[in-house]
Design a protein around this motif. Structure first.
Motif, PDB file in Angstrom:
ATOM      1  N   GLY A 142      20.950  13.378 -10.385  1.00  0.00           N
ATOM      2  CA  GLY A 142      20.284  13.289 -11.690  1.00  0.00           C
ATOM      3  C   GLY A 142      21.136  13.861 -12.807  1.00  0.00           C
ATOM      4  N   LEU A 143      21.782  14.982 -12.509  1.00  0.00           N
ATOM      5  CA  LEU A 143      22.641  15.616 -13.517  1.00  0.00           C
ATOM      6  C   LEU A 143      23.848  14.732 -13.844  1.00  0.00           C
TER       7      LEU A 143
ATOM      8  N   VAL B 253      14.874  17.722 -17.823  1.00  0.00           N
ATOM      9  CA  VAL B 253      15.918  16.676 -17.762  1.00  0.00           C
ATOM     10  C   VAL B 253      15.273  15.324 -17.450  1.00  0.00           C
TER      11      VAL B 253
ATOM     12  N   ALA C 215      11.912   8.551 -13.333  1.00  0.00           N
ATOM     13  CA  ALA C 215      11.880   9.685 -14.273  1.00  0.00           C
ATOM     14  C   ALA C 215      10.457  10.238 -14.425  1.00  0.00           C
TER      15      ALA C 215
ATOM     16  N   LEU D  80      19.891   4.552 -21.719  1.00  0.00           N
ATOM     17  CA  LEU D  80      20.376   5.249 -20.522  1.00  0.00           C
ATOM     18  C   LEU D  80      21.025   4.280 -19.538  1.00  0.00           C
TER      19      LEU D  80
ATOM     20  N   SER E 159      22.775  11.807 -15.959  1.00  0.00           N
ATOM     21  CA  SER E 159      22.457  12.215 -17.332  1.00  0.00           C
ATOM     22  C   SER E 159      23.731  12.461 -18.138  1.00  0.00           C
TER      23      SER E 159
ATOM     24  N   SER F 107      25.614   9.106 -18.796  1.00  0.00           N
ATOM     25  CA  SER F 107      24.989   8.219 -19.781  1.00  0.00           C
ATOM     26  C   SER F 107      25.120   8.791 -21.198  1.00  0.00           C
ATOM     27  N   LEU F 108      24.741  10.059 -21.338  1.00  0.00           N
ATOM     28  CA  LEU F 108      24.839  10.670 -22.673  1.00  0.00           C
ATOM     29  C   LEU F 108      26.292  10.750 -23.127  1.00  0.00           C
TER      30      LEU F 108
ATOM     31  N   ALA G 234      15.299  12.153 -19.721  1.00  0.00           N
ATOM     32  CA  ALA G 234      15.848  10.890 -19.208  1.00  0.00           C
ATOM     33  C   ALA G 234      14.848   9.755 -19.393  1.00  0.00           C
TER      34      ALA G 234
ATOM     35  N   PHE H 142      18.867  15.172 -24.486  1.00  0.00           N
ATOM     36  CA  PHE H 142      18.287  13.833 -24.651  1.00  0.00           C
ATOM     37  C   PHE H 142      17.540  13.726 -25.977  1.00  0.00           C
TER      38      PHE H 142
ATOM     39  N   TRP I  66      15.084   8.615 -22.847  1.00  0.00           N
ATOM     40  CA  TRP I  66      16.377   7.972 -23.096  1.00  0.00           C
ATOM     41  C   TRP I  66      16.506   6.647 -22.350  1.00  0.00           C
ATOM     42  N   THR I  67      15.477   6.324 -21.537  1.00  0.00           N
ATOM     43  CA  THR I  67      15.526   5.075 -20.771  1.00  0.00           C
ATOM     44  C   THR I  67      14.804   3.936 -21.487  1.00  0.00           C
TER      45      THR I  67
END
Lengths: 465, 266
Positions: free
Chosen positions: A32-33, A255, A230, A155, A36, A39-40, A259, A305, A262-263
């Motif tokens: 997951g980290l 997070v 998410a 994302l 993230s 993507s960011l 996410a 995010f 951001w998706t």
């Protein structure tokens, strides 16, 4: 070469998480980290017009690895990672087998349809192509192709474009592999959260039922599957936010919440539903200070995010078509006062759930049985159930006021919305079953579900195994 | 176009059809109004892969393509492969183990015998259905193993338009002169030519209310003006150079689409 370096850094990052938080939790946190950051990170390299984005991505993940190593590894205060719970090994093997078969099924189907479902190529992969090859940020989110929803957060396209940059090729293998993340991680997560509280068989059943959804087994490459992950992760990590890892799990929930935002735009609705529920729970229990303290790590996790989304929505994203077209056709009031619209939407929702899967029936019956025995023990389920209810209400209202043709809008989107909520719904139903089955009341506090009388179960009594 | 009643073409789900072969038909509403008549089903198409449909075939509708519509044949596969049987056995074993190990709640915890009995039956059905679903998916996927995978339409278009993408490199926009171009053709064109932005000169046919596909400020009655690349959708390609003097045909993009670029450009 550079992708090898990137993957090695990501693996080391995951290894540190595994060492500290246990194998499944560590794997979920590590992946997951990495997702993230990637993507960011890619989005900001694009916005800032930086050359060689792959190098920047490696640097960003390398920095995260260094920070994780510095803060998490060793030290006298570090708690030992949780091991495999007693009796869970067989469940894990069965889970691995099921996930393996699901992966094979998805991969073989992807060979016949490598570009994914309609939305995959008309929205997500299309945006990824623009991001990777256009070189002009304004063009990526141009109003000329409003039909492709350039207002959607990115994302998924950022992730796809990032891996195209890292691999140096525009291979369709990248979105296919990214499309595997959501189904496999969702199955893993829903199993893990129940294993962690001592109910591994329940977790296994939930994972299998999750995969019984036809839509879950189609390699769509949609963001809706990631969004469902998410949503589930937010609820799951809050559930697990107890004891020594409480703050870390709350950050992880943050997070996941970030996410989700951001998706897709629905993630913003989800965040509002979570916020409203938290405030309501705090108000009813008169525990505003405690809730505020729990909210801090959640906000810390979601902060990158939130900042990125705020910038994206204020500077780049065009108006959403739902609001851009608000002036067309009948007024919003006329729509709200039209009973036929309620009937149409209600019927569509009902049909969607009736045809979804028989799995809901079994869990609903158990949940009903639980309610007849001890409704008060279901207190931990109320908050996530309220979030789910708010999500349904929000979707219903959006359909009610949509400027698009209602029947067309329902026909082309409702199945995806239900797909987003599917893992969360299963999680809640199984949580009802678990909470009702557990008679012990450990006093560890949970930030939003429980009070000291009715917390979620910490584990099954040994004599029940 | 003559609508064809869906009932005439319904496949019996009990037959576990894995593919259908149709003649003279185009899928119109499997994925809502966006799918306006372009998916050609003249080749073998797995039922579950038709525009994201599930095997229930809900909403599957067709319209005639000017010919007598009929099903040429339907592939029927009633046998399951060994992975399918493994999965079903695993599902049964899991139910048994769940009973022994307490995977699902038992009477001792709930006390409501009737509801728990119903729950057990439903759970057994659920797990069986889960594994049959998985098994069928594996089965469907398995039918493709060992045979060359037929290239899907979008992959073919994407591959064939590589040259066009190269020709358009460096340009930010391409005008699209359309004469009722179907919306799926338009979307596929945008996807396969990306990252060049397609700017439609006219509204796209069949667009549902609310989707602004043609930017109002570029809708033009006259010649396209300064555009140095134009996509034309025309049934008669030979007339394209006459329609656009000063442009030459760069590539036939397939699907009645032609890419025209200005003679003075590279």
């Amino acid at each position: 070469m550079i992708i090898t370096l990137y993957l090695m850094i990501s693996l080391l990052l995951t290894a540190i998480m595994v060492q500290r938080y246990g194998d499944l939790a560590g794997l979920l946190l590590g992946v997951g980290l990495a997702i993230s950051i990637t993507s960011l990170g890619y989005f900001w390299t694009l916005v800032l017009g930086l050359d060689a984005p792959a190098v920047w991505l490696v640097l960003a993940n390398g920095t995260a690895l260094w920070l994780a190593h510095k803060t998490l590894s060793g030290g006298a205060t570090s708690a030992p990672a949780p091991g495999i719970p007693a009796g869970a090994l067989r469940c894990r093997l069965l889970l691995a087998f099921t996930i393996g078969l699901t992966t094979i099924a998805l991969l073989t189907q992807s060979m016949a349809s490598p570009h994914g479902g309609w939305d995959a190529w008309a929205i997500w992969n299309l945006r990824a192509r623009f991001m990777a090859d256009s070189g002009q940020i304004d063009q990526v989110f141009s109003t000329v192709y409003l039909w492709s929803h350039p207002d959607y957060p990115v994302l998924l396209p950022s992730l796809t474009a990032a891996f195209w940059e890292l691999s140096g090729a525009r291979s369709q293998t990248v979105p296919i592999c990214i499309g595997l993340i959501a189904p496999t991680m969702t199955m893993l997560l829903i199993y893990h959260v129940f294993e962690r509280v001592g109910y591994h068989w329940h977790g296994l059943v939930a994972a299998i039922v999750l995969a019984s959804n036809d839509a879950f087994l189609v390699p769509l490459q949609y963001a809706d599957q990631l969004l469902g992950l998410a949503f589930l992760a937010t609820g799951a990590f809050i559930t697990l936010a107890r004891g020594q890892h409480r703050v870390v799990m709350l950050r992880a929930a943050g997070v996941a919440l970030g996410a989700a935002m951001w998706t897709k735009n629905e993630g913003i609705l989800f965040a509002l539903a979570v916020l409203a529920t938290a405030v309501l729970v705090a108000f009813v229990r008169r525990s505003l200070p405690e809730m505020s303290r729990a909210a801090i790590p959640v906000l810390q996790g979601a902060a990158p995010f939130l900042a990125t989304l705020a910038w994206f929505k204020s500077r780049l994203a065009p108006d959403n078509d739902l609001f851009a077209g608000a002036g067309q056709g009948p007024s919003m009031l006329d729509k709200i006062l039209t009973p036929e619209r309620y009937e149409l939407i209600g019927t569509a929702f009902t049909n969607q759930y009736v045809t979804l899967t028989p799995a809901l029936m079994a869990l609903s019956i158990f949940a009903l049985a639980a309610l007849t025995i001890s409704p008060r023990r279901l207190t931990p389920v109320l908050a996530p159930a309220l979030v789910l209810l708010m999500m349904h209400t929000g979707y219903f209202l959006v359909y009610l006021i949509t400027p698009n043709d209602l029947e067309w809008h329902l026909a082309t989107s409702l199945d995806r919305l239900v797909l987003q909520l599917w893992p969360g719904l299963l999680f809640i139903l199984m949580l009802i079953v678990v909470c009702s089955a557990d008679r012990r009341h450990p006093v560890e506090s949970n930030p939003w579900f429980d009070d000291h009388k009715y917390p979620i179960p910490a584990g099954k009594p040994q004599n029940e195994h | 176009m003559v609508p064809v009643p869906f009932a005439q073409l319904r496949l019996d789900p009990a037959d576990r059809m894995t593919g259908i072969k149709l003649h003279g038909l185009r899928l119109i509403s499997a994925y809502g109004a966006l799918n306006q008549g372009i998916t050609d089903l003249s080749t073998w198409t797995p039922v579950h892969q038709i525009s994201g449909l599930t095997r229930s075939e809900s909403g599957l509708e067709f319209r005639s393509d000017g010919q007598d519509p009929h099903i040429i044949s339907a592939r029927n596969d009633n046998t399951r492969s060994w992975p399918a049987y493994v999965l079903i056995m695993l599902g049964a074993a899991l139910v048994a183990m769940g009973f022994v190990r307490g995977a699902v709640p038992d009477r001792a915890r709930y006390g409501n015998e009737l509801l728990i009995a119903c729950g057990w039956v439903a759970m057994a059905v659920t797990i069986s259905v889960s594994f049959v679903t998985l098994a069928d998916t594996i089965q469907l996927a398995g039918t493709a193993i060992g045979r060359p995978v037929a290239e899907d339409e979008l992959s073919r278009l994407d591959r064939e338009r590589t040259y066009a993408r190269q020709q358009l490199r460096g340009r930010s926009e391409v005008l699209l002169a359309s004469r009722n171009i179907p919306v799926q053709t338009f979307f596929q064109l945008q996807y396969t030519l990306s990252p060049v932005l397609l700017v439609p000169l006219r509204p796209i046919d069949g667009v549902p209310q609310g989707l602004p596909l043609a930017a109002p400020d570029v809708v033009s009655e006259g010649p396209p003006g300064p555009a140095d690349a134009i996509c034309l959708w025309s049934e008669n390609q030979s007339e394209c150079p006459e329609m656009l003097p000063g442009y030459h045909m760069t590539q036939d993009l397939g699907g009645q689409l032609v890419l025209m670029t200005r003679d003075t450009q590279r």
